[in-house]
Write a protein that holds these residues in place. Structure first.
Motif, PDB file in Angstrom:
ATOM      1  N   GLY A  83       9.008  16.181   3.951  1.00  0.00           N
ATOM      2  CA  GLY A  83       9.190  15.655   5.297  1.00  0.00           C
ATOM      3  C   GLY A  83       7.899  15.330   6.032  1.00  0.00           C
ATOM      4  N   TRP A  84       6.750  15.769   5.506  1.00  0.00           N
ATOM      5  CA  TRP A  84       5.480  15.551   6.200  1.00  0.00           C
ATOM      6  C   TRP A  84       5.153  14.066   6.325  1.00  0.00           C
ATOM      7  CZ3 TRP A  84       0.599  13.589   4.921  1.00  0.00           C
ATOM      8  CH2 TRP A  84      -0.416  13.857   5.848  1.00  0.00           C
ATOM      9  N   TYR A  85       5.394  13.292   5.276  1.00  0.00           N
ATOM     10  CA  TYR A  85       5.106  11.856   5.351  1.00  0.00           C
ATOM     11  C   TYR A  85       5.912  11.216   6.480  1.00  0.00           C
ATOM     12  CZ  TYR A  85       2.652  12.175   0.872  1.00  0.00           C
ATOM     13  OH  TYR A  85       1.774  12.501  -0.125  1.00  0.00           O
ATOM     14  N   LYS A  86       7.185  11.542   6.545  1.00  0.00           N
ATOM     15  CA  LYS A  86       8.049  10.967   7.579  1.00  0.00           C
ATOM     16  C   LYS A  86       7.585  11.386   8.974  1.00  0.00           C
ATOM     17  CE  LYS A  86      12.872  10.236   8.676  1.00  0.00           C
ATOM     18  NZ  LYS A  86      14.248  10.429   8.259  1.00  0.00           N
ATOM     19  N   LYS A  87       7.270  12.691   9.137  1.00  0.00           N
ATOM     20  CA  LYS A  87       6.819  13.212  10.444  1.00  0.00           C
ATOM     21  C   LYS A  87       5.554  12.524  10.939  1.00  0.00           C
ATOM     22  CE  LYS A  87       7.644  17.794   9.370  1.00  0.00           C
ATOM     23  NZ  LYS A  87       7.228  19.185   9.376  1.00  0.00           N
ATOM     24  N   THR A  88       4.679  12.176  10.018  1.00  0.00           N
ATOM     25  CA  THR A  88       3.393  11.593  10.401  1.00  0.00           C
ATOM     26  C   THR A  88       3.421  10.062  10.419  1.00  0.00           C
ATOM     27  OG1 THR A  88       2.625  11.750   8.115  1.00  0.00           O
ATOM     28  CG2 THR A  88       2.051  13.575   9.605  1.00  0.00           C
ATOM     29  N   GLY A  89       4.545   9.485  10.036  1.00  0.00           N
ATOM     30  CA  GLY A  89       4.674   8.027  10.061  1.00  0.00           C
ATOM     31  C   GLY A  89       4.055   7.322   8.873  1.00  0.00           C
ATOM     32  N   ILE A  90       3.802   8.047   7.799  1.00  0.00           N
ATOM     33  CA  ILE A  90       3.222   7.455   6.593  1.00  0.00           C
ATOM     34  C   ILE A  90       4.350   6.875   5.742  1.00  0.00           C
ATOM     35  CG2 ILE A  90       1.966   7.957   4.456  1.00  0.00           C
ATOM     36  CD1 ILE A  90       0.488  10.157   6.097  1.00  0.00           C
ATOM     37  N   SER A  91       4.109   5.663   5.217  1.00  0.00           N
ATOM     38  CA  SER A  91       5.130   5.014   4.382  1.00  0.00           C
ATOM     39  C   SER A  91       4.462   4.229   3.257  1.00  0.00           C
ATOM     40  CB  SER A  91       6.010   4.102   5.237  1.00  0.00           C
ATOM     41  OG  SER A  91       5.230   3.085   5.830  1.00  0.00           O
ATOM     42  N   THR A  92       5.284   3.667   2.382  1.00  0.00           N
ATOM     43  CA  THR A  92       4.742   2.868   1.281  1.00  0.00           C
ATOM     44  C   THR A  92       3.945   1.697   1.861  1.00  0.00           C
ATOM     45  OG1 THR A  92       6.780   1.593   1.126  1.00  0.00           O
ATOM     46  CG2 THR A  92       6.583   3.500  -0.321  1.00  0.00           C
ATOM     47  N   GLY A  93       2.889   1.342   1.161  1.00  0.00           N
ATOM     48  CA  GLY A  93       2.001   0.277   1.619  1.00  0.00           C
ATOM     49  C   GLY A  93       0.816   0.790   2.420  1.00  0.00           C
ATOM     50  N   ASP A  94       0.903   2.014   2.944  1.00  0.00           N
ATOM     51  CA  ASP A  94      -0.237   2.605   3.647  1.00  0.00           C
ATOM     52  C   ASP A  94      -1.327   2.926   2.626  1.00  0.00           C
ATOM     53  OD1 ASP A  94       1.224   2.376   5.974  1.00  0.00           O
ATOM     54  OD2 ASP A  94       1.752   4.491   6.086  1.00  0.00           O
ATOM     55  N   LYS A  95      -2.545   3.141   3.123  1.00  0.00           N
ATOM     56  CA  LYS A  95      -3.701   3.307   2.219  1.00  0.00           C
ATOM     57  C   LYS A  95      -4.363   4.680   2.358  1.00  0.00           C
ATOM     58  CE  LYS A  95      -5.032  -0.889   0.483  1.00  0.00           C
ATOM     59  NZ  LYS A  95      -5.736  -1.180  -0.732  1.00  0.00           N
ATOM     60  N   LEU A  96      -4.545   5.324   1.213  1.00  0.00           N
ATOM     61  CA  LEU A  96      -5.332   6.549   1.129  1.00  0.00           C
ATOM     62  C   LEU A  96      -6.782   6.157   0.914  1.00  0.00           C
ATOM     63  CD1 LEU A  96      -5.613   9.674   0.723  1.00  0.00           C
ATOM     64  CD2 LEU A  96      -5.243   9.230  -1.716  1.00  0.00           C
ATOM     65  N   LYS A  97      -7.658   6.672   1.767  1.00  0.00           N
ATOM     66  CA  LYS A  97      -9.093   6.459   1.551  1.00  0.00           C
ATOM     67  C   LYS A  97      -9.512   7.414   0.453  1.00  0.00           C
ATOM     68  CE  LYS A  97     -13.586   6.425   3.693  1.00  0.00           C
ATOM     69  NZ  LYS A  97     -14.411   6.843   4.815  1.00  0.00           N
ATOM     70  N   LEU A  98      -9.919   6.851  -0.661  1.00  0.00           N
ATOM     71  CA  LEU A  98     -10.219   7.675  -1.835  1.00  0.00           C
ATOM     72  C   LEU A  98     -11.589   8.320  -1.724  1.00  0.00           C
ATOM     73  CD1 LEU A  98      -8.771   5.182  -4.416  1.00  0.00           C
ATOM     74  CD2 LEU A  98      -7.783   7.375  -3.732  1.00  0.00           C
ATOM     75  N   PRO A  99     -11.670   9.609  -2.072  1.00  0.00           N
ATOM     76  CA  PRO A  99     -12.940  10.331  -1.960  1.00  0.00           C
ATOM     77  C   PRO A  99     -13.868  10.100  -3.152  1.00  0.00           C
ATOM     78  CG  PRO A  99     -11.218  11.838  -2.644  1.00  0.00           C
ATOM     79  CD  PRO A  99     -10.561  10.495  -2.429  1.00  0.00           C
ATOM     80  N   TYR A 100     -13.519   9.177  -4.043  1.00  0.00           N
ATOM     81  CA  TYR A 100     -14.298   8.991  -5.275  1.00  0.00           C
ATOM     82  C   TYR A 100     -15.000   7.662  -5.293  1.00  0.00           C
ATOM     83  CZ  TYR A 100     -11.325  12.856  -6.430  1.00  0.00           C
ATOM     84  OH  TYR A 100     -10.674  14.051  -6.392  1.00  0.00           O
TER      85      TYR A 100
END
Length: 155
Positions: free
Chosen positions: A138-155
């Protein structure tokens, strides 16, 4: 004599209680994984942060959140793979309900799926991806994160 026996029983009980508290603080972690703050940029410009343990070795990825009973909101585990592939996760021996995001090599969230505690059913990515990020369900939904959003990669 009765006082000595009572003191021994009391001391033994206290020792057991303190050692079980120490074990709870470890939270059944088999590996001491590094933790990094990851940021996810939503399509509407919002930035969301998550404190993620980084599982990059095969044995770390295989263990994951197994036996972990407490995974607070705002924390998770990033599974890092060497190459793009269709991934499949299950919840064997995992008591906490989780959501998983499958993420491509460029950081795009391809799928967000819920997983059932202790289920041995495979939860597969819809396409080849490089990463998976597990968080409390449920955390993704609570924070408004959905498919197509971007993770800033630490690498």
């Amino acid at each position: 004599m009765k006082k000595q026996i009572l003191l021994i029983i009391l001391a033994g009980t206290l020792i057991l209680n303190f050692s079980s508290c120490r074990e709870n603080k470890k939270d059944n972690r088999k590996f001491n994984l590094p933790v990094k703050e990851l940021t996810i940029q939503t399509k509407d410009g919002k930035t969301v942060c998550v404190q993620a343990e980084i599982a990059s070795k095969k044995e770390e990825r295989n263990w994951g959140f197994m036996e972990r009973k407490n995974i607070p909101d705002g924390t998770g585990m990033l599974f890092v793979f060497e190459y793009d592939q269709q991934l499949s996760f299950w919840m064997h021996n995992t008591p906490t309900a989780l959501s998983i995001a499958y993420i491509t090599a460029d950081g795009t969230i391809a799928d967000i799926l819920d997983m059932t505690p202790y289920s041995e059913a495979s939860v597969k990515s819809s396409r080849s991806v490089r990463y998976a990020l597990e968080v409390p369900q449920g955390w993704y939904k609570k924070t408004g994160i959905s498919t197509g959003d971007k993770l800033k990669l630490p690498y």
